[in-house]
Design a protein around this motif. Structure first.
Motif, PDB file in Angstrom:
ATOM      1  N   ASN A  12      33.121  -0.129 -47.663  1.00  0.00           N
ATOM      2  CA  ASN A  12      33.648  -1.424 -48.108  1.00  0.00           C
ATOM      3  C   ASN A  12      33.384  -2.531 -47.090  1.00  0.00           C
ATOM      4  O   ASN A  12      34.309  -3.128 -46.564  1.00  0.00           O
ATOM      5  N   GLU A  13      32.125  -2.780 -46.821  1.00  0.00           N
ATOM      6  CA  GLU A  13      31.762  -3.769 -45.813  1.00  0.00           C
ATOM      7  C   GLU A  13      30.969  -4.925 -46.420  1.00  0.00           C
ATOM      8  O   GLU A  13      30.106  -5.499 -45.765  1.00  0.00           O
ATOM      9  N   GLN A  14      31.242  -5.291 -47.677  1.00  0.00           N
ATOM     10  CA  GLN A  14      30.440  -6.349 -48.319  1.00  0.00           C
ATOM     11  C   GLN A  14      30.453  -7.655 -47.533  1.00  0.00           C
ATOM     12  O   GLN A  14      29.439  -8.340 -47.482  1.00  0.00           O
ATOM     13  N   GLU A  15      31.582  -8.001 -46.919  1.00  0.00           N
ATOM     14  CA  GLU A  15      31.621  -9.277 -46.179  1.00  0.00           C
ATOM     15  C   GLU A  15      30.888  -9.171 -44.850  1.00  0.00           C
ATOM     16  O   GLU A  15      30.272 -10.125 -44.406  1.00  0.00           O
ATOM     17  N   SER A  16      30.991  -8.014 -44.205  1.00  0.00           N
ATOM     18  CA  SER A  16      30.422  -7.900 -42.858  1.00  0.00           C
ATOM     19  C   SER A  16      28.903  -7.754 -42.852  1.00  0.00           C
ATOM     20  O   SER A  16      28.246  -8.212 -41.929  1.00  0.00           O
ATOM     21  N   LEU A  17      28.341  -7.079 -43.874  1.00  0.00           N
ATOM     22  CA  LEU A  17      26.925  -6.718 -43.805  1.00  0.00           C
ATOM     23  C   LEU A  17      25.953  -7.872 -43.555  1.00  0.00           C
ATOM     24  O   LEU A  17      25.123  -7.778 -42.646  1.00  0.00           O
ATOM     25  N   GLU A  23      23.301 -11.169 -37.012  1.00  0.00           N
ATOM     26  CA  GLU A  23      23.581 -11.001 -35.591  1.00  0.00           C
ATOM     27  C   GLU A  23      22.645  -9.974 -34.963  1.00  0.00           C
ATOM     28  O   GLU A  23      22.170 -10.145 -33.844  1.00  0.00           O
ATOM     29  N   PHE A  24      22.353  -8.927 -35.702  1.00  0.00           N
ATOM     30  CA  PHE A  24      21.451  -7.888 -35.197  1.00  0.00           C
ATOM     31  C   PHE A  24      20.077  -8.488 -34.890  1.00  0.00           C
ATOM     32  O   PHE A  24      19.496  -8.251 -33.831  1.00  0.00           O
ATOM     33  N   ASN A  25      19.577  -9.300 -35.838  1.00  0.00           N
ATOM     34  CA  ASN A  25      18.263  -9.917 -35.625  1.00  0.00           C
ATOM     35  C   ASN A  25      18.261 -10.853 -34.429  1.00  0.00           C
ATOM     36  O   ASN A  25      17.318 -10.876 -33.644  1.00  0.00           O
ATOM     37  N   ARG A  26      19.352 -11.625 -34.308  1.00  0.00           N
ATOM     38  CA  ARG A  26      19.435 -12.556 -33.194  1.00  0.00           C
ATOM     39  C   ARG A  26      19.433 -11.780 -31.870  1.00  0.00           C
ATOM     40  O   ARG A  26      18.708 -12.102 -30.936  1.00  0.00           O
ATOM     41  N   ALA A  27      20.237 -10.705 -31.848  1.00  0.00           N
ATOM     42  CA  ALA A  27      20.426  -9.975 -30.590  1.00  0.00           C
ATOM     43  C   ALA A  27      19.183  -9.208 -30.156  1.00  0.00           C
ATOM     44  O   ALA A  27      18.990  -8.952 -28.970  1.00  0.00           O
TER      45      ALA A  27
END
Ligand code: UDP
Ligand code: MG
Length: 312
Positions: A12-17, A23-27
């Motif tokens: 149930n991570e629809q908002e976080s994904l 953020e992953f791409n930026r990091a």
């Protein structure tokens, strides 16, 4: 070029994904020329639009893979499925809620890339934003665990870690049903570098752990990594035996000197109750181990996949 597989268990991570992906791409932008990534989203039977979000990401990015379970099997099962599917030279586990900052990845990679370490683990040094009662029990759990188990468990350790292929294969060799990753990581050994960071609060959505859920999980950890509770009954037995010999001697001497006045109903009842409850406690402990053994012997699969694009 090295390949790093990133495993993200999602329930149930629809908002976080979408936020996670951004953020992953930026990091990891700075690592582009050095490593190739593979993102494996393990959908642990989500009831919301998590899979729709994953499909969106997959259409955008060919590095995205998914394994979707037939129902909720728990984070431990999701981790195992991810480890099995990962093809990278290195594998990282990361929560979807950005509580495991992707910004640490370049530093983590710098420790494993030349073979100096086999895994880089992370630990949060604060528990800011967590209910105090939860922190208290968590600290107590680690204290008890480190006293009764040979396996090292670090207080505040997160599941967020980057592992070498060797380390992952060792984890996969343990196909036990009752999986307690925090213990398994320590059990396999290897040289591990610890990085510390300040606790970060979940970016969106809410935690899947209730207090009782965590409590049950900690009991599972104890049963999986220590047999100390099983020896508690012998301990009670020895203490009880010594006490009863002393008590018997006292009663016999008293009887010889004073005769036999009928008294002591209250003390008899208390003793019977106490021994009875200690016996129940010990049987209960035995039962906990027996039930885990029962589950292991059934050899049920740890998870069941309903949809995946791996092996396509
Ligand atoms: N998670 C999962 N299955 C579950 C519960 C949680 O895959 O049954 C995932 C969840 O989506 C998240 C990670 O495990 O990516 C950690 O969960 P959460 O943030 O709720 O735990 P907390 O950080 O509060 O300990
Ligand atoms: Mg979280």
């Amino acid at each position: 070029m090295d390949k790093i597989s990133i495993i993200v268990p999602c329930y149930n991570e629809q908002e976080s994904l979408p936020l996670f992906y951004e953020e992953f791409n930026r990091a990891t932008a700075s690592m582009k020329d050095e490593v190739e990534f593979e993102l494996i989203f393990v959908d642990d039977g989500s009831k919301d639009a998590t899979m729709e979000e994953v499909y969106k990401l997959k259409n955008l990015d060919s590095r995205v893979f998914y394994v979707s379970f037939s129902r909720n099997f728990g984070k431990e099962a999701a981790i195992y499925a991810g480890l099995k599917s990962a093809t990278g030279d290195y594998v990282a586990l990361m929560d979807a809620d950005l509580q495991d900052p992707p910004a640490l990845l370049p530093e983590m990679y710098s420790y494993v890339k030349n073979g100096e370490y086999d895994s880089v683990a992370t630990r949060r040094v604060t528990r800011k934003g967590e209910p105090p009662i939860r922190s208290f029990f968590a600290r107590m759990f680690y204290k008890i665990m480190n006293n009764i188990s040979q396996t090292d468990m670090v207080d505040g350790a997160r599941d967020y870690r980057l592992m070498s292929r060797k380390f992952v294969d060792a984890l996969l060799d343990m196909s036990e049903y009752n999986r307690f990753s925090k213990g398994l990581f320590g059990w396999v050994g290897f040289k591990t570098k610890w990085l510390e960071f300040e606790n970060v609060e979940r970016i969106a959505g809410e935690t899947k752990w209730s207090f009782w859920g965590l409590f049950r999980y900690s009991l599972e950890g104890i049963v999986a990594f220590s047999t100390f509770p099983l020896t508690i009954s012998s301990f009670f037995g020895i203490i009880g035996f010594i006490l009863s010999v002393l008590f018997m001697t006292y009663i016999v001497i008293k009887r010889l000197i004073l005769g036999d006045p009928v008294a002591g109903w209250a003390s008899t009842v208390t003793i019977v109750l106490m021994i009875g409850s200690i016996q129940l406690l010990c049987i209960g402990i035995l039962g906990m181990y027996l039930s885990k053994t029962y589950l292991e012997t059934k050899k049920r699969p740890i998870y069941i996949v309903s949809k995946t694009n791996i092996d396509d």
